[in-house]
Design a protein around this motif. Structure first.
Motif, PDB file in Angstrom:
ATOM      1  N   VAL A  12       0.856  -1.192   0.000  1.00  0.00           N
ATOM      2  CA  VAL A  12       0.000   0.000   0.000  1.00  0.00           C
ATOM      3  C   VAL A  12       0.891   1.241   0.000  1.00  0.00           C
ATOM      4  CG1 VAL A  12      -1.733   1.301   1.314  1.00  0.00           C
ATOM      5  CG2 VAL A  12      -1.845  -1.197   1.225  1.00  0.00           C
ATOM      6  N   GLY A  14       1.000   5.603  -0.570  1.00  0.00           N
ATOM      7  CA  GLY A  14       0.394   6.925  -0.799  1.00  0.00           C
ATOM      8  C   GLY A  14       1.527   7.911  -1.052  1.00  0.00           C
ATOM      9  N   LEU A  15       1.353   8.772  -2.053  1.00  0.00           N
ATOM     10  CA  LEU A  15       2.432   9.710  -2.370  1.00  0.00           C
ATOM     11  C   LEU A  15       2.058  11.135  -1.993  1.00  0.00           C
ATOM     12  CD1 LEU A  15       3.662   8.571  -5.922  1.00  0.00           C
ATOM     13  CD2 LEU A  15       4.576   7.929  -3.695  1.00  0.00           C
ATOM     14  N   GLU A  16       3.073  11.899  -1.648  1.00  0.00           N
ATOM     15  CA  GLU A  16       2.919  13.341  -1.435  1.00  0.00           C
ATOM     16  C   GLU A  16       3.912  14.011  -2.381  1.00  0.00           C
ATOM     17  OE1 GLU A  16       2.074  13.889   3.198  1.00  0.00           O
ATOM     18  OE2 GLU A  16       3.499  12.295   2.792  1.00  0.00           O
ATOM     19  N   VAL A 161      -1.538  15.219  -2.645  1.00  0.00           N
ATOM     20  CA  VAL A 161      -1.541  14.089  -1.707  1.00  0.00           C
ATOM     21  C   VAL A 161      -2.516  13.026  -2.201  1.00  0.00           C
ATOM     22  CG1 VAL A 161      -1.892  13.396   0.702  1.00  0.00           C
ATOM     23  CG2 VAL A 161      -1.101  15.722   0.174  1.00  0.00           C
ATOM     24  N   THR A 162      -2.039  11.802  -2.382  1.00  0.00           N
ATOM     25  CA  THR A 162      -2.942  10.749  -2.859  1.00  0.00           C
ATOM     26  C   THR A 162      -3.592  10.030  -1.683  1.00  0.00           C
ATOM     27  OG1 THR A 162      -1.459   8.826  -2.787  1.00  0.00           O
ATOM     28  CG2 THR A 162      -1.288  10.267  -4.723  1.00  0.00           C
ATOM     29  N   GLU A 163      -4.666   9.321  -1.975  1.00  0.00           N
ATOM     30  CA  GLU A 163      -5.183   8.334  -1.026  1.00  0.00           C
ATOM     31  C   GLU A 163      -4.217   7.141  -1.090  1.00  0.00           C
ATOM     32  OE1 GLU A 163      -7.494   8.727   1.038  1.00  0.00           O
ATOM     33  OE2 GLU A 163      -8.534  10.502   0.296  1.00  0.00           O
ATOM     34  N   PRO A 164      -4.267   6.252  -0.107  1.00  0.00           N
ATOM     35  CA  PRO A 164      -3.352   5.096  -0.153  1.00  0.00           C
ATOM     36  C   PRO A 164      -3.811   4.066  -1.187  1.00  0.00           C
ATOM     37  CG  PRO A 164      -4.626   5.101   1.890  1.00  0.00           C
ATOM     38  CD  PRO A 164      -5.019   6.320   1.155  1.00  0.00           C
ATOM     39  N   ASN A 203       4.713   7.166   1.206  1.00  0.00           N
ATOM     40  CA  ASN A 203       4.262   6.460   2.408  1.00  0.00           C
ATOM     41  C   ASN A 203       4.019   5.012   2.005  1.00  0.00           C
ATOM     42  OD1 ASN A 203       3.503   8.837   4.423  1.00  0.00           O
ATOM     43  ND2 ASN A 203       2.949   9.414   2.339  1.00  0.00           N
ATOM     44  N   ILE A 204       4.673   4.108   2.703  1.00  0.00           N
ATOM     45  CA  ILE A 204       4.654   2.706   2.269  1.00  0.00           C
ATOM     46  C   ILE A 204       4.290   1.800   3.434  1.00  0.00           C
ATOM     47  CG2 ILE A 204       6.055   0.870   1.213  1.00  0.00           C
ATOM     48  CD1 ILE A 204       8.005   3.395   0.530  1.00  0.00           C
ATOM     49  N   SER A 205       3.382   0.860   3.178  1.00  0.00           N
ATOM     50  CA  SER A 205       3.120  -0.173   4.176  1.00  0.00           C
ATOM     51  C   SER A 205       2.827  -1.475   3.454  1.00  0.00           C
ATOM     52  CB  SER A 205       1.936   0.220   5.068  1.00  0.00           C
ATOM     53  OG  SER A 205       0.741   0.228   4.314  1.00  0.00           O
ATOM     54  N   TYR A 214      -4.912  -1.703   6.986  1.00  0.00           N
ATOM     55  CA  TYR A 214      -3.582  -1.395   6.458  1.00  0.00           C
ATOM     56  C   TYR A 214      -2.521  -1.616   7.522  1.00  0.00           C
ATOM     57  CZ  TYR A 214      -5.810   1.126   2.577  1.00  0.00           C
ATOM     58  OH  TYR A 214      -6.532   1.459   1.481  1.00  0.00           O
ATOM     59  N   GLY A 215      -1.319  -1.928   7.105  1.00  0.00           N
ATOM     60  CA  GLY A 215      -0.200  -2.027   8.030  1.00  0.00           C
ATOM     61  C   GLY A 215       0.292  -0.650   8.437  1.00  0.00           C
ATOM     62  N   LYS A 217       2.544   2.490   8.427  1.00  0.00           N
ATOM     63  CA  LYS A 217       3.257   3.055   7.272  1.00  0.00           C
ATOM     64  C   LYS A 217       4.570   3.720   7.665  1.00  0.00           C
ATOM     65  CE  LYS A 217       0.725   7.463   7.013  1.00  0.00           C
ATOM     66  NZ  LYS A 217       1.591   8.514   7.511  1.00  0.00           N
ATOM     67  N   LYS A 270       7.289   8.424  14.907  1.00  0.00           N
ATOM     68  CA  LYS A 270       6.058   9.196  15.124  1.00  0.00           C
ATOM     69  C   LYS A 270       6.040   9.860  16.502  1.00  0.00           C
ATOM     70  CE  LYS A 270       3.378   9.369  11.632  1.00  0.00           C
ATOM     71  NZ  LYS A 270       2.685  10.440  10.996  1.00  0.00           N
TER      72      LYS A 270
HETATM   73  P1  ADP Z   1      -0.296  11.400   8.466  1.00  0.00           P
HETATM   74  O1  ADP Z   1      -1.293  11.561   9.518  1.00  0.00           O
HETATM   75  O2  ADP Z   1       0.876  10.571   8.836  1.00  0.00           O
HETATM   76  O3  ADP Z   1       0.084  12.688   7.778  1.00  0.00           O
HETATM   77  P2  ADP Z   1      -2.201  10.903   6.350  1.00  0.00           P
HETATM   78  O4  ADP Z   1      -3.395  10.056   6.657  1.00  0.00           O
HETATM   79  O5  ADP Z   1      -2.372  12.366   6.310  1.00  0.00           O
HETATM   80  O6  ADP Z   1      -1.043  10.501   7.355  1.00  0.00           O
HETATM   81  O7  ADP Z   1      -1.595  10.399   5.000  1.00  0.00           O
HETATM   82  C1  ADP Z   1      -0.400  10.852   4.481  1.00  0.00           C
HETATM   83  C2  ADP Z   1      -0.095  10.027   3.273  1.00  0.00           C
HETATM   84  O8  ADP Z   1       0.113   8.669   3.621  1.00  0.00           O
HETATM   85  C3  ADP Z   1      -1.204  10.001   2.236  1.00  0.00           C
HETATM   86  O9  ADP Z   1      -0.617  10.032   0.927  1.00  0.00           O
HETATM   87  C4  ADP Z   1      -1.888   8.661   2.450  1.00  0.00           C
HETATM   88  O10 ADP Z   1      -2.439   8.161   1.264  1.00  0.00           O
HETATM   89  C5  ADP Z   1      -0.727   7.804   2.889  1.00  0.00           C
HETATM   90  N1  ADP Z   1      -1.118   6.690   3.764  1.00  0.00           N
HETATM   91  C6  ADP Z   1      -1.962   6.729   4.800  1.00  0.00           C
HETATM   92  N2  ADP Z   1      -2.035   5.531   5.397  1.00  0.00           N
HETATM   93  C7  ADP Z   1      -1.189   4.686   4.714  1.00  0.00           C
HETATM   94  C8  ADP Z   1      -0.800   3.323   4.854  1.00  0.00           C
HETATM   95  N3  ADP Z   1      -1.265   2.555   5.826  1.00  0.00           N
HETATM   96  N4  ADP Z   1       0.091   2.839   3.968  1.00  0.00           N
HETATM   97  C9  ADP Z   1       0.604   3.607   3.004  1.00  0.00           C
HETATM   98  N5  ADP Z   1       0.274   4.889   2.839  1.00  0.00           N
HETATM   99  C10 ADP Z   1      -0.604   5.449   3.678  1.00  0.00           C
END
Ligand code: ADP
Ligand code: MG
Length: 484
Positions: A12, A14-16, A161-164, A203-205, A214-215, A217, A270
């Motif tokens: 999984v 998600g990119l920023e 910012v993408t969704e995961p 962001n990688i999990s 989800y695992g 990240k 974190k």
């Molecule tokens: P944070 O609270 O750490 O800023 P967000 O929910 O705002 O996390 O998400 C930041 C980025 O991480 C987004 O691009 C989202 O898609 C991605 N993301 C969120 N959860 C996961 C996950 N479990 N694995 C991979 N990417 C994730």
């Protein structure tokens, strides 16, 4: 890593993505944004955050961000404010970054990905917001102190910012490539990753295939090329799976990618996260995007790569592969469209662009904009080949390169000058064939008795006598008839 182990997990991502907007001045003042100027020359008291100075929003920044939102089919916020994100860092003179926390300019949206080893898919965006860049700390090897260059402080950025939703490093690569294409088509960012105009955190999990959640990240920073992004993700997937397989837990942390070793290493967890204490910036008024303003921006939207891709397949009957390559850059797509106004052989037009033209661009390190031939001239070459006046190989190996050097002549004139115009006159070729037959009585007899392999020898003589100018297809056909 063993494939059977890796296949137990779903990845999984998600990119920023940060894109530097190509405005000539900064987001909250009129300092220049040029890349590569001497350190600390594009600065003023506002950039340096001196007490008593006030920011003023650059309207272009809002327009550029809205364009990106429209291109991604996001919802455009009509009312928005700017927020302060407070933290200390030597490259952040104000002690806070002005960004958008609760009212991003674009909400939601979608971007198509077409990974090399996978299916086309739409990736959902969470948001696009506007913010300012920070300065740059410089650590010179011969210098014990750290130097700071504030030229980049206050350069406008959008963060996408993408969704995961991404499921592989190929998809992540494709996403970044699509974003790069979009910003370049829109002319809002030069997309230059080496100069840092486009930067990406991943962001990688990983999670077991049947898992419901989800695992944990990990966020990887510091990737300045598509290739680094892909390597970092691949490394991180293996690291996380190996840890989980060994019964370890994944730490939610920020890691940095080391280009030299191709590995990631921990920066902070974190628990050590900053509390940024976001609050609305009292120095900037809220922004209202009116109907008229939005309509004006909409009117400036160019055709987008995805639309052109579909149009090229439909209107010009191109294979998807061609359409993909031709829409890679706006300049090539535009050139192709102009070329197709001058020829009906769309597939040939595509082949010329993907083959010889792209080679020239690569060899000379130039952009399509600087390609010396006008579409009309390339269309002429295509026409010469289609009408059998010049063979395809003579056109691509002799006429085309000569035309690049000497583009005053029309293609036909130059072909004549270079002696490339082939003879497709049945009478003149017929006479040559008659001569060859007359000079080879014995061989002709052998041919007629069944030694068909001799055709190559006869063809050789015909081509020789015509000094290579006989249309080979026609010559071959006439020769076979006359030998019967
Ligand atoms: P944070 O609270 O750490 O800023 P967000 O929910 O705002 O996390 O998400 C930041 C980025 O991480 C987004 O691009 C989202 O898609 C991605 N993301 C969120 N959860 C996961 C996950 N479990 N694995 C991979 N990417 C994730
Ligand atoms: Mg977040």
């Amino acid at each position: 890593m063993d494939k059977s182990i890796r296949d137990k997990y779903t990845v999984v991502i998600g990119l920023e993505v940060h894109a530097q907007l190509a405005t000539s001045t900064k987001i909250y003042n009129s300092d220049a944004t040029n890349f590569g100027n001497s350190p600390n020359t594009n600065i003023s008291v506002i950039t340096l955050g001196h007490p008593g100075t006030l920011p003023k929003l650059n309207k272009k920044v809002v327009e550029y961000a809205i364009k990106m939102g429209l291109a991604c089919r996001s919802e455009i916020s009509r009312e928005m404010i700017f927020d302060r994100k407070n933290y200390f860092y030597p490259d952040l003179p104000k002690g806070y970054q002005i960004t958008q926390d609760r009212t991003p300019i674009c909400v939601g949206g979608k971007v198509w990905v077409s990974p090399r080893n996978g299916e086309e898919r739409e990736i959902r965006l969470n948001r696009i917001h506007i913010e300012e860049d920070a300065g740059k700390s410089i650590h010179l090897p011969e210098e014990t102190d750290t130097l700071v260059d504030f030229n980049r402080a206050g350069v406008p950025l959008i963060e996408i910012v993408t969704e995961p939703d991404l499921r592989s490093s190929d998809e992540a690569h494709s996403f970044l490539n699509e974003v790069r294409k979009l910003v370049k088509y829109l002319d809002i960012c030069d997309g230059n990753m080496e100069e840092g105009s486009l930067r990406c955190d991943a962001n990688i999990s990983v999670m077991l295939k049947d898992a419901k959640e989800y695992g944990k990240k990990v966020e990887v920073k510091n990737m300045n090329s598509m290739r680094n992004l892909q390597h970092a993700i691949e490394h991180e997937i293996e690291r996380q799976i190996t840890a989980l397989e060994a019964g370890e837990e994944i730490l939610s942390e920020t890691r940095t990618f080391d280009v030299a070793t191709g590995t990631t290493s921990g920066m902070r967890t974190k628990e050590e996260l900053n509390d940024y204490r976001y609050f609305p910036d009292p120095d900037l008024s809220p922004v209202h995007v009116s109907e008229e303003w939005l309509a004006q921006i909409e009117a400036t939207m160019p055709a987008l790569p995805r639309e052109l891709y579909e149009a090229f397949i439909k209107d010009y009957d191109l294979p998807a592969y061609d359409a993909q390559i031709l829409t890679d850059s706006k300049e090539i797509a535009t050139y192709f469209q102009q070329l197709c106004k001058n020829t009906n052989n769309y597939k040939a037009a595509s082949n010329w662009l993907m083959g010889p033209v792209k080679s020239v661009l690569n060899e000379q390190g130039i952009n399509m904009i600087d390609f010396p031939l006008h579409p009309q001239q390339l269309a002429e070459i295509i026409e010469l080949v289609d009408s059998n006046k010049v063979s395809h190989s003579a056109a691509s190996q002799q006429l085309f390169p000569e035309m690049l050097k000497n583009n005053e002549d029309s293609a036909l004139k130059l072909a004549e000058k270079l002696n490339l115009v082939q003879d497709s006159n049945e009478n003149s070729i017929g006479l040559i064939i008659d001569e060859v037959i007359a000079e080879n009585e014995k061989k002709v007899e052998e041919y007629r008795k069944g030694k068909k392999g001799l055709i190559g020898m006869f063809m050789g003589q015909v081509m020789n006598k015509s000094e290579g100018k006989a249309d080979p297809q026609l010559a071959n056909q006439l020769l076979r008839e006359k030998l019967k």
